[in-house]
Scaffold this active site. Structure first.
Site: not given
Ligand code: PMP
Length: 288
Positions: A36, A55, A104, A152, A184, A209
């Site tokens: 997503y 991304r 499935r 993601k 994070e 991410l």
């Molecule tokens: N880390 C994680 C685990 C996230 O879910 C997000 C938000 N999608 C981010 C970092 C920040 O990414 P972005 O700046 O692209 O929204």
């Protein structure tokens, strides 16, 4: 306040949300086999759109998922949604799954199974959000996620657990930590400003991410002459920092004023976080 019903996009069609459905055999539903993106919309404009699509393309590549459209077509769908829903400020959510395999089965289905592409919009306050002004309190939560946090995917149960834990403990959000290091935020990247005014965030690898806002903020900070370090930092480094903040598409920057009940500096938003947010907003607003 009741949310007004919106128009969603499902596999080529724009539909009222109550008619926008996918199959019970969809692999996104059965296996969290999907990726997503969330792109912020400010003044009706998409923010950092091309980076979100880049991304998304990478996420698809890593999972052998076929994205049915290129950047230009995806941009058009995003713009149509903004228009149909009269969206001024908020976000566009896009999800692509491996589709409906009619059964499935763990193995990826044959290539003739079409992926499912769903988009919808959501109104939300970004520019004048009170948490941007007053900051947030966070708690730490063991990073129990898998080893490919750089992709993601829609497998977000660990993030939900972390946010639920934070909520139950009276905090606004959680930071994922492992072996004493902050990886994070539950849905954001985490930065500190050290006592000697360096901006630090952990390096990119499979543990986090690669945030689009992280990238933008690092570039802006460098442009403004701040020294930037991409290196993992420990919880104590954050607790002893001048400032801590998180970044994401839908928050931009939110200052962190407390971690596990302990104040960061005086427990108030720091000046660098506030300034970087202002500059990013100015830039974002001039994007087309
Ligand atoms: N880390 C994680 C685990 C996230 O879910 C997000 C938000 N999608 C981010 C970092 C920040 O990414 P972005 O700046 O692209 O929204």
């Amino acid at each position: 306040m009741e949310r007004k019903s919106m128009i969603a996009y499902v596999n080529g069609e724009f539909l009222p949300e109550n008619q926008a459905t996918v199959s019970i055999f969809d692999r996104g539903f059965l296996f969290a086999d999907g990726v997503y993106e969330v792109t912020a919309v400010i003044n009706g404009q998409l923010i950092d759109f091309e980076h979100h699509i880049a991304r998304l393309q990478r996420s698809c590549h890593e999972l052998e998922l076929t994205l049915p459209y290129g950047e230009a077509e995806l941009k058009q769908i995003h713009h149509q949604l903004i228009e149909k829903n009269n969206l001024h400020e908020g976000l566009i959510y896009l999800q692509l799954t491996r589709g409906n395999a009619m059964t499935r089965n763990f193995l990826y289905p044959d290539k003739d199974v079409k992926p499912t592409l769903v988009l919808f919009s959501q109104e939300s306050s970004i520019v004048d959000h009170p948490k941007a002004k007053f900051g947030i309190e966070v708690v730490t939560f063991d990073d129990i996620r898998w080893q490919r946090c750089d992709i993601k995917t829609v497998a977000l149960l660990a993030a939900s657990m972390a946010k639920e834990y934070a909520h139950k403990h009276g905090a606004d959000d959680a930071l994922f930590t492992k072996d004493g290091y902050i990886n994070e935020g539950s849905s954001s990247n985490c930065f500190i400003v050290t006592q000697d005014d360096k901006l630090q965030t952990r390096e990119l690898n499979n543990k986090i991410l690669p945030g689009i806002t992280r990238r933008a903020i690092l570039a802006l900070a460098q442009e403004k002459g701040l020294e930037v370090i991409e290196k993992a930092f420990r919880l104590e480094d954050a607790l002893n920092a001048k400032e801590v903040f998180i970044t994401s598409a839908t928050t931009l920057i939110w200052p962190v004023i407390k971690i596990n009940g302990q104040n960061i500096s005086e427990g108030k938003p720091g000046s660098i976080a506030v300034r970087l947010r202002e500059i990013y907003l100015q830039k974002a607003k001039s994007q087309k």
